[in-house]
Design a protein around this motif. Structure first.
Motif, PDB file in Angstrom:
ATOM      1  N   SER A 292       0.854  -1.180   0.000  1.00 42.51           N
ATOM      2  CA  SER A 292       0.000   0.000   0.000  1.00 42.51           C
ATOM      3  C   SER A 292       0.889   1.228   0.000  1.00 42.51           C
ATOM      4  CB  SER A 292      -0.903   0.022   1.235  1.00 42.51           C
ATOM      5  OG  SER A 292      -1.540   1.286   1.356  1.00 42.51           O
ATOM      6  N   PRO A 293       0.559   2.276  -0.762  1.00 39.08           N
ATOM      7  CA  PRO A 293       1.400   3.482  -0.749  1.00 39.08           C
ATOM      8  C   PRO A 293       1.414   4.204   0.589  1.00 39.08           C
ATOM      9  CG  PRO A 293      -0.614   3.851  -2.021  1.00 39.08           C
ATOM     10  CD  PRO A 293      -0.558   2.394  -1.702  1.00 39.08           C
ATOM     11  N   SER A 294       0.529   3.810   1.502  1.00 41.16           N
ATOM     12  CA  SER A 294       0.503   4.449   2.820  1.00 41.16           C
ATOM     13  C   SER A 294       1.488   3.824   3.798  1.00 41.16           C
ATOM     14  CB  SER A 294      -0.910   4.368   3.411  1.00 41.16           C
ATOM     15  OG  SER A 294      -1.259   3.018   3.670  1.00 41.16           O
ATOM     16  N   VAL A 295       2.124   2.715   3.413  1.00 39.67           N
ATOM     17  CA  VAL A 295       3.059   2.014   4.299  1.00 39.67           C
ATOM     18  C   VAL A 295       4.487   2.278   3.828  1.00 39.67           C
ATOM     19  CG1 VAL A 295       3.812  -0.218   5.202  1.00 39.67           C
ATOM     20  CG2 VAL A 295       1.373   0.223   4.810  1.00 39.67           C
ATOM     21  N   ARG A 296       5.297   2.889   4.677  1.00 37.56           N
ATOM     22  CA  ARG A 296       6.692   3.212   4.347  1.00 37.56           C
ATOM     23  C   ARG A 296       7.660   2.375   5.170  1.00 37.56           C
ATOM     24  NH1 ARG A 296       8.253   7.977   1.785  1.00 37.56           N
ATOM     25  NH2 ARG A 296       6.495   9.197   0.958  1.00 37.56           N
ATOM     26  N   PHE A 297       8.822   2.130   4.583  1.00 39.29           N
ATOM     27  CA  PHE A 297       9.855   1.373   5.276  1.00 39.29           C
ATOM     28  C   PHE A 297      11.216   1.719   4.680  1.00 39.29           C
ATOM     29  CE2 PHE A 297       8.010  -1.025   1.805  1.00 39.29           C
ATOM     30  CZ  PHE A 297       9.108  -1.415   1.049  1.00 39.29           C
ATOM     31  N   THR A 298      12.264   1.514   5.450  1.00 42.51           N
ATOM     32  CA  THR A 298      13.627   1.590   4.945  1.00 42.51           C
ATOM     33  C   THR A 298      14.042   0.187   4.503  1.00 42.51           C
ATOM     34  OG1 THR A 298      14.439   1.289   7.204  1.00 42.51           O
ATOM     35  CG2 THR A 298      14.264   3.553   6.387  1.00 42.51           C
ATOM     36  N   TYR A 299      15.119   0.089   3.730  1.00 44.61           N
ATOM     37  CA  TYR A 299      15.550  -1.259   3.357  1.00 44.61           C
ATOM     38  C   TYR A 299      17.041  -1.342   3.079  1.00 44.61           C
ATOM     39  CZ  TYR A 299      15.529  -0.460  -1.838  1.00 44.61           C
ATOM     40  OH  TYR A 299      15.768  -0.056  -3.128  1.00 44.61           O
ATOM     41  N   GLU A 300      17.531  -2.558   3.168  1.00 38.04           N
ATOM     42  CA  GLU A 300      18.891  -2.912   2.749  1.00 38.04           C
ATOM     43  C   GLU A 300      18.791  -4.212   1.980  1.00 38.04           C
ATOM     44  OE1 GLU A 300      21.419  -4.416   6.083  1.00 38.04           O
ATOM     45  OE2 GLU A 300      19.640  -3.936   7.305  1.00 38.04           O
ATOM     46  N   ALA A 301      19.758  -4.473   1.111  1.00 33.44           N
ATOM     47  CA  ALA A 301      19.682  -5.666   0.273  1.00 33.44           C
ATOM     48  C   ALA A 301      21.069  -6.147  -0.097  1.00 33.44           C
ATOM     49  CB  ALA A 301      18.882  -5.374  -0.992  1.00 33.44           C
ATOM     50  N   ASP A 302      21.179  -7.473  -0.239  1.00 37.57           N
ATOM     51  CA  ASP A 302      22.358  -8.118  -0.807  1.00 37.57           C
ATOM     52  C   ASP A 302      21.879  -8.963  -1.972  1.00 37.57           C
ATOM     53  OD1 ASP A 302      24.734  -7.456   0.976  1.00 37.57           O
ATOM     54  OD2 ASP A 302      23.244  -8.122   2.448  1.00 37.57           O
ATOM     55  N   VAL A 303      22.335  -8.624  -3.175  1.00 35.54           N
ATOM     56  CA  VAL A 303      21.822  -9.235  -4.392  1.00 35.54           C
ATOM     57  C   VAL A 303      22.970  -9.892  -5.147  1.00 35.54           C
ATOM     58  CG1 VAL A 303      20.571  -8.831  -6.543  1.00 35.54           C
ATOM     59  CG2 VAL A 303      20.043  -7.457  -4.518  1.00 35.54           C
ATOM     60  N   THR A 304      22.796 -11.174  -5.476  1.00 42.33           N
ATOM     61  CA  THR A 304      23.802 -11.926  -6.228  1.00 42.33           C
ATOM     62  C   THR A 304      23.340 -12.083  -7.669  1.00 42.33           C
ATOM     63  OG1 THR A 304      24.447 -13.147  -4.239  1.00 42.33           O
ATOM     64  CG2 THR A 304      25.079 -14.095  -6.371  1.00 42.33           C
ATOM     65  N   VAL A 305      24.206 -11.659  -8.599  1.00 41.98           N
ATOM     66  CA  VAL A 305      23.879 -11.701 -10.020  1.00 41.98           C
ATOM     67  C   VAL A 305      25.054 -12.321 -10.781  1.00 41.98           C
ATOM     68  CG1 VAL A 305      22.469  -9.626  -9.765  1.00 41.98           C
ATOM     69  CG2 VAL A 305      24.834  -9.406 -10.547  1.00 41.98           C
ATOM     70  N   PRO A 306      24.872 -12.705 -12.055  1.00 46.51           N
ATOM     71  CA  PRO A 306      26.007 -13.179 -12.845  1.00 46.51           C
ATOM     72  C   PRO A 306      27.146 -12.155 -12.849  1.00 46.51           C
ATOM     73  CG  PRO A 306      23.965 -13.650 -13.997  1.00 46.51           C
ATOM     74  CD  PRO A 306      23.600 -12.818 -12.800  1.00 46.51           C
ATOM     75  N   LYS A 307      28.374 -12.635 -12.811  1.00 45.54           N
ATOM     76  CA  LYS A 307      29.520 -11.758 -12.556  1.00 45.54           C
ATOM     77  C   LYS A 307      29.793 -10.729 -13.651  1.00 45.54           C
ATOM     78  CE  LYS A 307      31.849 -15.032  -9.492  1.00 45.54           C
ATOM     79  NZ  LYS A 307      33.072 -15.825  -9.223  1.00 45.54           N
ATOM     80  N   ASP A 308      29.278 -10.924 -14.842  1.00 42.40           N
ATOM     81  CA  ASP A 308      29.520  -9.948 -15.902  1.00 42.40           C
ATOM     82  C   ASP A 308      28.405  -8.898 -15.987  1.00 42.40           C
ATOM     83  OD1 ASP A 308      27.676 -11.783 -16.749  1.00 42.40           O
ATOM     84  OD2 ASP A 308      28.770 -12.411 -18.528  1.00 42.40           O
ATOM     85  N   LEU A 309      27.515  -8.893 -14.988  1.00 42.18           N
ATOM     86  CA  LEU A 309      26.410  -7.940 -14.970  1.00 42.18           C
ATOM     87  C   LEU A 309      26.480  -7.052 -13.734  1.00 42.18           C
ATOM     88  CD1 LEU A 309      23.446 -10.221 -16.108  1.00 42.18           C
ATOM     89  CD2 LEU A 309      25.007  -8.859 -17.518  1.00 42.18           C
ATOM     90  N   LEU A 310      25.821  -5.894 -13.809  1.00 39.54           N
ATOM     91  CA  LEU A 310      25.749  -4.940 -12.705  1.00 39.54           C
ATOM     92  C   LEU A 310      24.323  -4.890 -12.177  1.00 39.54           C
ATOM     93  CD1 LEU A 310      27.192  -2.622 -11.084  1.00 39.54           C
ATOM     94  CD2 LEU A 310      26.356  -1.052 -12.862  1.00 39.54           C
ATOM     95  N   ALA A 311      24.184  -4.917 -10.854  1.00 35.63           N
ATOM     96  CA  ALA A 311      22.863  -4.783 -10.213  1.00 35.63           C
ATOM     97  C   ALA A 311      22.697  -3.372  -9.677  1.00 35.63           C
ATOM     98  CB  ALA A 311      22.711  -5.796  -9.087  1.00 35.63           C
ATOM     99  N   LEU A 312      21.482  -2.834  -9.828  1.00 31.47           N
ATOM    100  CA  LEU A 312      21.134  -1.519  -9.310  1.00 31.47           C
ATOM    101  C   LEU A 312      19.778  -1.607  -8.623  1.00 31.47           C
ATOM    102  CD1 LEU A 312      21.968   0.583 -12.511  1.00 31.47           C
ATOM    103  CD2 LEU A 312      23.434   0.324 -10.497  1.00 31.47           C
ATOM    104  N   MET A 313      19.557  -0.754  -7.613  1.00 37.73           N
ATOM    105  CA  MET A 313      18.259  -0.687  -6.948  1.00 37.73           C
ATOM    106  C   MET A 313      17.882   0.769  -6.687  1.00 37.73           C
ATOM    107  SD  MET A 313      18.124  -3.953  -4.308  1.00 37.73           S
ATOM    108  CE  MET A 313      16.315  -3.909  -4.269  1.00 37.73           C
ATOM    109  N   SER A 314      16.687   0.979  -6.178  1.00 37.25           N
ATOM    110  CA  SER A 314      16.253   2.328  -5.776  1.00 37.25           C
ATOM    111  C   SER A 314      16.851   2.607  -4.400  1.00 37.25           C
ATOM    112  CB  SER A 314      14.726   2.405  -5.742  1.00 37.25           C
ATOM    113  OG  SER A 314      14.183   1.334  -4.981  1.00 37.25           O
ATOM    114  N   ALA A 315      18.167   2.733  -4.374  1.00 34.33           N
ATOM    115  CA  ALA A 315      18.918   2.812  -3.121  1.00 34.33           C
ATOM    116  C   ALA A 315      20.321   3.319  -3.447  1.00 34.33           C
ATOM    117  CB  ALA A 315      18.979   1.423  -2.468  1.00 34.33           C
ATOM    118  N   SER A 316      21.246   3.219  -2.473  1.00 37.49           N
ATOM    119  CA  SER A 316      22.646   3.528  -2.762  1.00 37.49           C
ATOM    120  C   SER A 316      23.157   2.520  -3.782  1.00 37.49           C
ATOM    121  CB  SER A 316      23.472   3.444  -1.481  1.00 37.49           C
ATOM    122  OG  SER A 316      23.369   2.135  -0.926  1.00 37.49           O
TER     123      SER A 316
END
Length: 619
Positions: free
Chosen positions: A170-194
């Protein structure tokens, strides 16, 4: 079981003193018609997301660990999910618990009810996504610019985050987040974050979002991406072959950020970067915090379509900072953003440029309202929507964006721009990182203008704009000197069938669009050829112009455009452009057959947001 409108009935386990729990039912009244979650009982506060991205299976395997807070007697927390396979749910330090998944709803998905205890602080949900998860678009190498590596991107708005992360969607519920994402080594991962600015050797990337966001602003992209800075707080990500073109196109990015801050206060998200996605992205842009997702269709080679970036940047205040409480209040996100976007463009490029944008928007609004009325959707022309029992994407129309803009502009024009600027700056400051509904906005602005300026708002203002169908008669009328010169050319052609190329030598995209949108509906083949020679529309590389010219070409059976239209529909996923073309094609039986053939070739290149619209139109 119907899970909307009526009170939601969730089977859950009642916490008790004994170790033997009993199965019962509990009735909740929904606070958001598009979410099963009951945040007034138990609410998420922080997400720790650990995931592995598998392109071979098109599956994300993940653990979502949610930090929660709940009222004293809460014994259940409810999440939204859709076509997610739950492997295990535990509490805190891996304590076992029980959960139930309610009957599936075709739009909302399923409610996941997890039994909690009074002292529960963390819910750990182990799961896998479906290969057909609606938020996720998995692209083969052939569907990318580079043709060498696969690509993944998400589109969570409006209620698709639940298809890749169990959440209180719901757009009325807010939260902070952190993530650890594993992807193929020749690719770059991005998120709506640092975000990282280059690939590493491990393929594991860590992210943090320290400002609280609603779930629709969760975003992930994985691909062969490179980065180039524009300033010390902004830059561009794109596939290598698109990077330099994109950097050139968005050279004014830092000027936009600084201009926005001068208008309405500090940018509060640390960085503002732009990711240029492959062409299947269904929208012009998506305002994911710190990382706007943008369509490559704005890379026109002349910086003429960068108002889209101004729009997504403006969302950093209107939408991301002050968020519509439910999707029935969608205009609060988009009307404010179009207003802010227009002010940014005025500040950078002048009043007449902003008026050209507003004039085109007003014409599009009138066309949209006409289409909605013809479809019997008269209520959808109100700003305050009633989308209960419907997909909230139904509310993504020019009404929320452009009628919302002109409502705000009407207040600005009646009481003064300086006063409205003061109001907006305080509105964003006072309500930052909070949700707002239409009624709350009305209360806020009435009290603000009364207290600050001794101005009393008439309730008829809100009635005529927010709760009434169509556009009020006193709608502001933008005026552009440059458009007036285009009108002279159109009038001359109507009178003498003569088009003077010298008069269009310095026309911008907006002037060409104004020209095209004001041509007669019916044109002869000779007239079509003459107009084409004048504007070189069939050879255009500008997506806005191709889209507008395609509709005219279909309407007048200008077959020279046929291969261009087919290639454009196959290689472009932006719903704004696809809709008018497909809708024009299906007006004749021959065109409908042609549309179906093209769609069969194009569909695999489209995101769910687009196929969900066009499957119904073309089947």
């Amino acid at each position: 079981m119907h899970l909307r409108f009526l009170a939601i009935i969730i089977i859950f386990l009642v916490a008790g003193c004994s170790t033997n729990k009993t199965m019962e039912q509990k009735t909740f009244k929904p606070t958001d018609p598009h979410s099963f979650s009951q945040p007034q009982e138990a609410r998420v506060k922080h997400l720790k997301w650990t995931s592995t991205i598998d392109f071979s299976t098109k599956i994300i395997t993940a653990v979502a660990s949610w930090t929660i807070e709940s009222i004293e007697d809460a014994d259940v927390i409810i999440f939204d999910i859709k076509d997610i396979k739950i492997a295990k749910v535990t509490l805190d330090d891996d304590q076992p618990t029980e959960f139930k998944i309610a009957e599936r709803d075709s739009i909302l998905g399923e409610a996941l009810a997890v039994m909690i205890k009074p002292y529960t602080k963390t819910i750990n949900i182990s799961y896998t996504t479906s290969p057909g998860a609606e938020a996720l678009q998995w692209l083969s190498p052939e569907q990318t610019a580079g043709k060498k590596f696969p690509f993944l991107f998400t589109q969570s708005q409006a209620i698709l985050a639940r298809s890749w992360v169990p959440c209180q969607d719901s757009p009325s519920v807010r939260f902070t987040y952190e993530a650890d994402v594993t992807v193929p080594k020749d690719l770059l991962a991005l998120m709506s974050a640092s975000n990282p600015q280059q690939k590493n050797e491990t393929g594991v990337y860590h992210f943090e979002m320290k400002q609280p966001v609603p779930s629709y602003l969760l975003a992930l992209s994985v691909g062969d991406l490179q980065f180039q800075a524009i300033s010390n707080r902004s830059g561009i990500y794109a596939e290598p072959s698109m990077l330099q073109k994109s950097v050139w196109e968005f050279a004014d990015l830092e000027k936009m950020i600084s201009g926005a801050e001068e208008l309405y206060g500090p940018y509060q998200w640390d960085r503002y970067d732009v990711l240029v996605l492959p062409p299947s992205f269904p929208f012009g842009g998506m305002e994911n915090p710190r990382l706007t997702f943008a369509t490559p269709t704005v890379i026109a080679g002349d910086r003429s379509l960068t108002s889209l970036i101004a729009h997504e940047l403006a969302h950093s205040w209107s939408g991301n900072l002050v968020t519509n409480a439910t999707w029935n209040d969608f205009w609060l996100n988009e009307g404010f953003t179009v207003y802010f976007e227009t002010r940014i463009m005025e500040k950078l490029y002048g009043k007449d440029h902003a008026e050209m944008l507003a004039s085109l928007n007003l014409q599009d609004l009138h066309n949209e309202i006409k289409d909605l009325n013809e479809a019997g959707l008269h209520a959808d022309t109100k700003l305050k929507l009633d989308l209960d029992d419907r997909n909230p994407d139904d509310g993504v129309t020019e009404v929320a964006y452009v009628k919302g803009y002109f409502f705000l502009r009407s207040i600005e024009e009646k009481y003064g721009k300086d006063k409205f600027d003061t109001f907006l700056k305080d509105y964003f400051y006072d309500n930052g990182f909070k949700s707002m509904n239409t009624e709350g906005f009305m209360t806020y602005i009435k009290e603000y203008y009364q207290k600050k300026f001794n101005i009393a708002f008439d309730d008829q203002l809100f009635q005529s704009w927010i709760f009434s169908e169509g556009v009020p008669e006193n709608c502001p009328r933008p005026s552009s000197d440059r458009f007036k010169k285009v009108d002279v050319v159109i009038a001359g052609w109507n009178a003498e069938q003569n088009l003077d190329k010298s008069k269009a030598g310095d026309w911008t995209t907006q002037e060409w669009l104004h020209f095209l949108k004001n041509l007669p509906d019916t044109l002869s083949q000779q007239q079509m050829q003459s107009i084409d020679n004048f504007g070189k529309f069939t050879q255009s590389g500008n997506a806005e112009i191709i889209s507008a010219w395609s509709v005219i070409a279909i309407r007048n059976n200008y077959q020279r455009m046929d291969p261009v239209i087919e290639a454009f529909l196959i290689n472009t996923g932006r719903r704004k452009f696809l809709g008018p073309i497909y809708n024009e094609l299906i007006k004749t039986e021959q065109g409908k057959q042609k549309a179906k053939v093209i769609y069969s070739k194009a569909r695999s290149n489209y995101h769910f947001v687009a196929t969900n619209t066009f499957d119904k139109l073309l089947n």
